[in-house]
Design a protein around this motif. Structure first.
Motif, PDB file in Angstrom:
ATOM      1  N   ASN A  19      69.996  58.119  44.355  1.00 18.84           N
ATOM      2  CA  ASN A  19      68.976  57.091  44.195  1.00 18.84           C
ATOM      3  C   ASN A  19      69.532  55.834  43.511  1.00 18.84           C
ATOM      4  OD1 ASN A  19      69.331  58.232  41.713  1.00 18.84           O
ATOM      5  ND2 ASN A  19      67.165  58.547  41.279  1.00 18.84           N
ATOM      6  N   LYS A  20      70.731  55.889  42.959  1.00 13.85           N
ATOM      7  CA  LYS A  20      71.363  54.732  42.343  1.00 13.85           C
ATOM      8  C   LYS A  20      72.595  54.305  43.132  1.00 13.85           C
ATOM      9  CE  LYS A  20      70.415  56.196  37.600  1.00 13.85           C
ATOM     10  NZ  LYS A  20      71.103  56.491  36.337  1.00 13.85           N
ATOM     11  N   PHE A  21      72.509  54.387  44.437  1.00 12.44           N
ATOM     12  CA  PHE A  21      73.642  54.106  45.308  1.00 12.44           C
ATOM     13  C   PHE A  21      74.108  52.660  45.136  1.00 12.44           C
ATOM     14  CE2 PHE A  21      75.486  53.063  49.474  1.00 12.44           C
ATOM     15  CZ  PHE A  21      76.411  54.080  49.556  1.00 12.44           C
ATOM     16  N   PRO A  22      75.421  52.424  44.959  1.00 16.72           N
ATOM     17  CA  PRO A  22      75.898  51.057  44.778  1.00 16.72           C
ATOM     18  C   PRO A  22      75.845  50.265  46.079  1.00 16.72           C
ATOM     19  CG  PRO A  22      77.741  52.572  44.875  1.00 16.72           C
ATOM     20  CD  PRO A  22      76.495  53.418  44.896  1.00 16.72           C
ATOM     21  N   SER A  23      75.555  48.968  45.971  1.00 21.51           N
ATOM     22  CA  SER A  23      75.589  48.092  47.135  1.00 21.51           C
ATOM     23  C   SER A  23      77.038  47.936  47.566  1.00 21.51           C
ATOM     24  CB  SER A  23      74.995  46.743  46.753  1.00 21.51           C
ATOM     25  OG  SER A  23      75.114  45.853  47.827  1.00 21.51           O
ATOM     26  N   LEU A  24      77.310  48.083  48.865  1.00 25.34           N
ATOM     27  CA  LEU A  24      78.692  48.044  49.327  1.00 25.34           C
ATOM     28  C   LEU A  24      79.072  46.676  49.871  1.00 25.34           C
ATOM     29  CD1 LEU A  24      79.052  51.597  50.840  1.00 25.34           C
ATOM     30  CD2 LEU A  24      79.892  50.741  48.675  1.00 25.34           C
ATOM     31  N   GLY A  25      78.626  46.300  51.057  1.00 22.15           N
ATOM     32  CA  GLY A  25      78.990  45.002  51.607  1.00 22.15           C
ATOM     33  C   GLY A  25      80.483  44.867  51.804  1.00 22.15           C
ATOM     34  N   ALA A  26      81.094  43.863  51.183  1.00 28.24           N
ATOM     35  CA  ALA A  26      82.538  43.630  51.308  1.00 28.24           C
ATOM     36  C   ALA A  26      83.285  44.683  50.503  1.00 28.24           C
ATOM     37  CB  ALA A  26      82.893  42.239  50.819  1.00 28.24           C
ATOM     38  N   CYS A  27      84.105  45.458  51.202  1.00 26.36           N
ATOM     39  CA  CYS A  27      84.840  46.565  50.583  1.00 26.36           C
ATOM     40  C   CYS A  27      86.302  46.516  50.997  1.00 26.36           C
ATOM     41  CB  CYS A  27      84.282  47.907  51.047  1.00 26.36           C
ATOM     42  SG  CYS A  27      82.612  48.236  50.559  1.00 26.36           S
ATOM     43  N   ALA A  28      87.060  47.436  50.461  1.00 24.69           N
ATOM     44  CA  ALA A  28      88.445  47.631  50.886  1.00 24.69           C
ATOM     45  C   ALA A  28      88.751  49.114  50.841  1.00 24.69           C
ATOM     46  CB  ALA A  28      89.411  46.871  49.988  1.00 24.69           C
ATOM     47  N   LEU A  29      89.452  49.580  51.864  1.00 24.27           N
ATOM     48  CA  LEU A  29      90.028  50.917  51.857  1.00 24.27           C
ATOM     49  C   LEU A  29      91.477  50.749  51.455  1.00 24.27           C
ATOM     50  CD1 LEU A  29      88.947  52.861  55.068  1.00 24.27           C
ATOM     51  CD2 LEU A  29      88.398  53.388  52.708  1.00 24.27           C
ATOM     52  N   VAL A  30      91.889  51.497  50.444  1.00 23.93           N
ATOM     53  CA  VAL A  30      93.274  51.449  50.005  1.00 23.93           C
ATOM     54  C   VAL A  30      93.870  52.823  50.272  1.00 23.93           C
ATOM     55  CG1 VAL A  30      94.833  51.102  48.060  1.00 23.93           C
ATOM     56  CG2 VAL A  30      92.727  49.755  48.227  1.00 23.93           C
ATOM     57  N   ILE A  31      94.971  52.841  51.021  1.00 26.05           N
ATOM     58  CA  ILE A  31      95.697  54.085  51.268  1.00 26.05           C
ATOM     59  C   ILE A  31      96.981  53.985  50.468  1.00 26.05           C
ATOM     60  CG2 ILE A  31      96.778  55.575  52.984  1.00 26.05           C
ATOM     61  CD1 ILE A  31      94.730  54.445  55.010  1.00 26.05           C
ATOM     62  N   HIS A  32      97.123  54.891  49.513  1.00 25.38           N
ATOM     63  CA  HIS A  32      98.215  54.847  48.548  1.00 25.38           C
ATOM     64  C   HIS A  32      99.480  55.491  49.109  1.00 25.38           C
ATOM     65  CE1 HIS A  32      95.476  53.549  45.295  1.00 25.38           C
ATOM     66  NE2 HIS A  32      94.593  54.240  46.002  1.00 25.38           N
ATOM     67  N   LEU A  58     100.245  51.700  50.634  1.00 31.65           N
ATOM     68  CA  LEU A  58     100.729  51.788  52.007  1.00 31.65           C
ATOM     69  C   LEU A  58      99.888  50.867  52.901  1.00 31.65           C
ATOM     70  CD1 LEU A  58     102.689  53.250  53.960  1.00 31.65           C
ATOM     71  CD2 LEU A  58     100.880  54.944  54.298  1.00 31.65           C
ATOM     72  N   HIS A  59      98.567  50.884  52.696  1.00 33.56           N
ATOM     73  CA  HIS A  59      97.645  50.020  53.442  1.00 33.56           C
ATOM     74  C   HIS A  59      96.559  49.525  52.503  1.00 33.56           C
ATOM     75  CE1 HIS A  59      99.255  51.191  57.345  1.00 33.56           C
ATOM     76  NE2 HIS A  59      99.198  52.457  56.948  1.00 33.56           N
ATOM     77  N   HIS A  60      96.182  48.273  52.663  1.00 32.84           N
ATOM     78  CA  HIS A  60      95.018  47.690  51.984  1.00 32.84           C
ATOM     79  C   HIS A  60      94.195  47.047  53.082  1.00 32.84           C
ATOM     80  CE1 HIS A  60      92.631  44.733  49.756  1.00 32.84           C
ATOM     81  NE2 HIS A  60      92.683  45.632  48.787  1.00 32.84           N
TER      82      HIS A  60
END
Length: 137
Positions: free
Chosen positions: A54-67, A82-84
Motif C-alpha cells: 500500500n506504500k508502493f514507491p512511484s517509479l517513472g524514470a528508472c534504471a536497471l543496473v547489472i553489476h 556491466l550495464h546501466h
C-alpha cells in the motif's frame, strides 16, 4: 531444480526476482523481471511483474543496473557496472505489469558479457528500490 528435477517448465531467457524495502517509506517492494531475446538483432524484451504494497514507491524514470558480480552483501561503488539501462517504466500507480524493449540486446548467457549470475538493481533517482540475482528462466 537441482539435478534436472523440477515441476516448473522453462520459459527461456533469464529471470530476476528483486526484493527491497524503501529506507524512508518502509514500503516493501517485490518484482519479477523476465528478459527474453527473440530474433537476432532485436533488443532484449523486459517484462516487469510487480507485487505492490500500500506504500508502493512511484517509479517513472528508472534504471536497471547489472553489476559485474553477483554479491548482494557487498557494494563496490568504485566498480563500473556491466550495464546501466535507463528507461521510463510506469507513471501510473495502478501499473502491475509493464513490458519494455531495452535500448540494447543483452547477452543472456554466463561469463564475459553474459548477465546470468550477476546482481541486478532497480533504481529510481539514484535510490536503490530493489535488488536480486539474474538466473535462467
Amino acid at each position: 531444480m537441482c539435478h534436472g528435477h523440477s515441476s516448473r517448465m522453462s520459459e527461456g531467457g533469464a529471470i530476476a526476482i528483486l526484493r527491497g524495502q524503501g529506507r524512508q517509506s518502509g514500503a516493501l517492494f517485490n518484482a519479477k523481471i523476465t528478459l527474453k531475446n527473440s530474433d537476432e538483432g532485436i533488443p532484449t524484451q523486459a517484462t516487469f511483474l510487480f507485487e505492490k504494497s500500500n506504500k508502493f514507491p512511484s517509479l517513472g524514470a528508472c534504471a536497471l543496473v547489472i553489476h559485474q558480480d553477483g554479491n548482494l552483501n557487498y557494494e563496490d561503488t568504485n566498480q563500473m557496472p556491466l550495464h546501466h539501462i535507463p528507461f521510463d517504466l510506469c507513471n501510473q500507480q495502478a501499473c502491475e505489469i509493464c513490458e519494455i524493449s531495452l535500448p540494447a540486446r543483452l547477452d543472456l548467457g554466463v561469463g564475459g558479457q553474459g548477465v546470468i549470475g550477476r546482481k541486478m538493481t532497480l533504481m529510481n533517482s539514484r535510490q536503490v528500490i530493489a535488488e536480486g540475482i539474474i538466473g535462467w528462466n
